[in-house]
Design a protein around this motif. Structure first.
Motif, PDB file in Angstrom:
ATOM      1  N   MET A   1       0.841  -1.194   0.000  1.00  0.00           N
ATOM      2  CA  MET A   1       0.000   0.000   0.000  1.00  0.00           C
ATOM      3  C   MET A   1       0.876   1.244   0.000  1.00  0.00           C
ATOM      4  N   LYS A   2       0.495   2.228  -0.810  1.00  0.00           N
ATOM      5  CA  LYS A   2       1.288   3.448  -0.939  1.00  0.00           C
ATOM      6  C   LYS A   2       0.961   4.425   0.188  1.00  0.00           C
ATOM      7  N   VAL A   3       1.967   5.205   0.560  1.00  0.00           N
ATOM      8  CA  VAL A   3       1.825   6.242   1.573  1.00  0.00           C
ATOM      9  C   VAL A   3       2.069   7.587   0.904  1.00  0.00           C
ATOM     10  N   VAL A   4       1.071   8.463   0.945  1.00  0.00           N
ATOM     11  CA  VAL A   4       1.187   9.801   0.375  1.00  0.00           C
ATOM     12  C   VAL A   4       1.499  10.783   1.499  1.00  0.00           C
ATOM     13  N   ILE A   5       2.521  11.612   1.289  1.00  0.00           N
ATOM     14  CA  ILE A   5       2.916  12.586   2.300  1.00  0.00           C
ATOM     15  C   ILE A   5       2.843  13.984   1.706  1.00  0.00           C
ATOM     16  N   LEU A   6       2.057  14.855   2.341  1.00  0.00           N
ATOM     17  CA  LEU A   6       1.929  16.237   1.896  1.00  0.00           C
ATOM     18  C   LEU A   6       3.150  17.030   2.354  1.00  0.00           C
ATOM     19  N   ALA A   7       3.944  17.483   1.397  1.00  0.00           N
ATOM     20  CA  ALA A   7       5.213  18.140   1.716  1.00  0.00           C
ATOM     21  C   ALA A   7       5.450  19.364   0.841  1.00  0.00           C
ATOM     22  N   GLY A   8       4.374  20.050   0.452  1.00  0.00           N
ATOM     23  CA  GLY A   8       4.522  21.131  -0.507  1.00  0.00           C
ATOM     24  C   GLY A   8       4.411  22.531   0.038  1.00  0.00           C
ATOM     25  N   GLY A   9       4.048  22.664   1.321  1.00  0.00           N
ATOM     26  CA  GLY A   9       3.842  23.993   1.882  1.00  0.00           C
ATOM     27  C   GLY A   9       5.130  24.725   2.208  1.00  0.00           C
ATOM     28  N   ALA A  10       5.006  26.048   2.428  1.00  0.00           N
ATOM     29  CA  ALA A  10       6.181  26.876   2.685  1.00  0.00           C
ATOM     30  C   ALA A  10       6.588  26.900   4.149  1.00  0.00           C
ATOM     31  N   GLY A  11       5.673  26.578   5.065  1.00  0.00           N
ATOM     32  CA  GLY A  11       6.025  26.554   6.484  1.00  0.00           C
ATOM     33  C   GLY A  11       6.404  27.923   7.018  1.00  0.00           C
ATOM     34  N   THR A  12       5.537  28.910   6.821  1.00  0.00           N
ATOM     35  CA  THR A  12       5.868  30.293   7.171  1.00  0.00           C
ATOM     36  C   THR A  12       6.026  30.521   8.670  1.00  0.00           C
ATOM     37  N   ARG A  13       5.443  29.662   9.500  1.00  0.00           N
ATOM     38  CA  ARG A  13       5.545  29.866  10.942  1.00  0.00           C
ATOM     39  C   ARG A  13       6.877  29.401  11.521  1.00  0.00           C
ATOM     40  N   ILE A  14       7.701  28.793  10.674  1.00  0.00           N
ATOM     41  CA  ILE A  14       9.047  28.429  11.097  1.00  0.00           C
ATOM     42  C   ILE A  14      10.011  28.955  10.025  1.00  0.00           C
ATOM     43  N   ALA A  15       9.795  30.232   9.686  1.00  0.00           N
ATOM     44  CA  ALA A  15      10.459  30.867   8.547  1.00  0.00           C
ATOM     45  C   ALA A  15      11.963  30.959   8.710  1.00  0.00           C
ATOM     46  N   GLU A  16      12.463  30.914   9.944  1.00  0.00           N
ATOM     47  CA  GLU A  16      13.907  31.001  10.140  1.00  0.00           C
ATOM     48  C   GLU A  16      14.654  29.870   9.450  1.00  0.00           C
ATOM     49  N   GLU A  17      13.967  28.755   9.217  1.00  0.00           N
ATOM     50  CA  GLU A  17      14.567  27.645   8.480  1.00  0.00           C
ATOM     51  C   GLU A  17      13.879  27.387   7.150  1.00  0.00           C
ATOM     52  N   SER A  18      12.553  27.578   7.114  1.00  0.00           N
ATOM     53  CA  SER A  18      11.817  27.240   5.890  1.00  0.00           C
ATOM     54  C   SER A  18      12.087  28.216   4.750  1.00  0.00           C
ATOM     55  N   GLN A  19      12.741  29.344   5.033  1.00  0.00           N
ATOM     56  CA  GLN A  19      13.115  30.229   3.934  1.00  0.00           C
ATOM     57  C   GLN A  19      14.189  29.597   3.059  1.00  0.00           C
ATOM     58  N   TYR A  20      14.866  28.572   3.590  1.00  0.00           N
ATOM     59  CA  TYR A  20      15.926  27.906   2.854  1.00  0.00           C
ATOM     60  C   TYR A  20      15.526  26.520   2.339  1.00  0.00           C
ATOM     61  N   LYS A  21      14.507  25.930   2.915  1.00  0.00           N
ATOM     62  CA  LYS A  21      14.133  24.560   2.556  1.00  0.00           C
ATOM     63  C   LYS A  21      12.662  24.326   2.883  1.00  0.00           C
ATOM     64  N   PRO A  22      12.019  23.320   2.286  1.00  0.00           N
ATOM     65  CA  PRO A  22      10.642  22.984   2.652  1.00  0.00           C
ATOM     66  C   PRO A  22      10.585  22.541   4.118  1.00  0.00           C
ATOM     67  N   LYS A  23       9.491  22.831   4.777  1.00  0.00           N
ATOM     68  CA  LYS A  23       9.381  22.475   6.193  1.00  0.00           C
ATOM     69  C   LYS A  23       9.629  20.992   6.452  1.00  0.00           C
ATOM     70  N   PRO A  24       9.131  20.058   5.614  1.00  0.00           N
ATOM     71  CA  PRO A  24       9.414  18.643   5.874  1.00  0.00           C
ATOM     72  C   PRO A  24      10.889  18.270   5.808  1.00  0.00           C
ATOM     73  N   MET A  25      11.727  19.160   5.255  1.00  0.00           N
ATOM     74  CA  MET A  25      13.160  18.891   5.180  1.00  0.00           C
ATOM     75  C   MET A  25      13.922  19.506   6.337  1.00  0.00           C
ATOM     76  N   ILE A  26      13.246  20.199   7.229  1.00  0.00           N
ATOM     77  CA  ILE A  26      13.898  20.719   8.433  1.00  0.00           C
ATOM     78  C   ILE A  26      14.283  19.550   9.317  1.00  0.00           C
ATOM     79  N   GLU A  27      15.495  19.568   9.806  1.00  0.00           N
ATOM     80  CA  GLU A  27      16.038  18.401  10.502  1.00  0.00           C
ATOM     81  C   GLU A  27      15.740  18.407  11.993  1.00  0.00           C
ATOM     82  N   ILE A  28      15.468  17.219  12.500  1.00  0.00           N
ATOM     83  CA  ILE A  28      15.482  16.946  13.934  1.00  0.00           C
ATOM     84  C   ILE A  28      16.373  15.720  14.120  1.00  0.00           C
ATOM     85  N   GLY A  29      17.318  15.828  14.996  1.00  0.00           N
ATOM     86  CA  GLY A  29      18.248  14.721  15.196  1.00  0.00           C
ATOM     87  C   GLY A  29      19.112  14.439  13.982  1.00  0.00           C
ATOM     88  N   GLY A  30      19.374  15.472  13.175  1.00  0.00           N
ATOM     89  CA  GLY A  30      20.241  15.310  12.021  1.00  0.00           C
ATOM     90  C   GLY A  30      19.584  14.734  10.785  1.00  0.00           C
TER      91      GLY A  30
END
Length: 259
Positions: A1-30
């Motif tokens: 079964m396929k898993v669809v993940i919504l990862a297209g938003g800009a993530g403006t509420r965490i703009a200190e990092e999302s200005q450089y990358k999509p919010k789903p690409m912001i790292e936790i634990g590396g």
């Protein structure tokens, strides 16, 4: 079964990092939080993913393009005047990942509609690319199969509201509306299971999945809730990112079930 993940938003509420990358690409634990979500599903045996990308979608594609190299021990040998590469050790997840550019300003429903051709006429899972939890996905799927409705979403009790659910005693969702800060009720945490009929409820790019599609499902009695009373946490801002980072650093990350 396929898993669809919504990862297209800009993530403006965490703009200190999302200005450089999509919010789903912001790292936790590396690792990107997207990776953590995929590891959750993989733990339960779901290894085929469709990523609905948009904002800075090239970063997601580049990360997966380099995933093999970054998870392998490699010797680059130029002594013979050419580039010879030897793989000594490889630590790869057995994933199949389709990254789809679903548009910069497309709404959530539109992003789902755009990946329909990759899903086909089959049941699939859907979640958001910015939240982790310790839900038992196997039990979630079993619950979905048991009621025979078009859609199941995972509901959690959360003081900070995301989208209000009124749930009946039979676990049927009776109403669905946008958040109100004065509310304290069950919310939509993502981690959904959907039948292919869901595409009939999505008109196009401007459709917000959490509005007309879910509201119409409610009216028809086709939306069910899987109540999760364990851990769930989204990453909407720097404070929540720090919370998740701290859990990982302390070895107390409830969603991390893999070794």
């Amino acid at each position: 079964m396929k898993v669809v993940i919504l990862a297209g938003g800009a993530g403006t509420r965490i703009a200190e990092e999302s200005q450089y990358k999509p919010k789903p690409m912001i790292e936790i634990g590396g690792k990107p939080i997207l990776w953590h979500i995929m590891k959750e599903y993989s733990y339960y045996g779901f290894n085929e993913f469709i990523i609905c990308a948009g904002y800075k979608q090239h970063i997601i594609k580049e990360w997966f393009a380099d995933y093999f190299l970054n998870n392998s021990d490699i010797t680059f040998d130029y002594t013979k005047g050419k580039n010879e590469m030897t793989i000594h050790n490889c630590h790869l997840d057995l994933w199949k990942v389709t990254v789809v550019d679903t548009g910069l300003n497309t709404m959530t429903g539109g992003r789902i509609k755009r990946v329909q051709k990759y899903i086909g006429d089959e049941r699939f899972m859907l979640t958001y690319g910015d939240g982790v939890c310790d839900v038992d996905i196997g039990k979630l799927l079993a619950f979905h199969k048991s009621h025979g409705k078009i859609a199941t979403l995972t509901a959690v009790l959360q003081e900070q509201q995301k989208g209000i659910l009124n749930i009946g005693g039979d676990n049927a969702v009776k109403s669905f509306r946008e958040k109100n800060l004065a509310d304290s009720a069950a919310i939509n945490a993502g981690y959904m299971v959907l039948e292919p009929e869901i595409f009939e409820f999505i008109e196009g790019d401007d459709t917000v999945f959490e509005r007309e599609p879910l509201e119409n499902l409610v009216e028809r009695g086709e939306l069910m809730s899987y109540m999760h009373r364990g851990f769930w946490q989204c990453m909407d801002n720097g404070r929540e990112k720090h919370l998740l980072e701290k859990m990982l650093a302390n070895g107390n990350a409830p969603w991390k079930k893999w070794q």
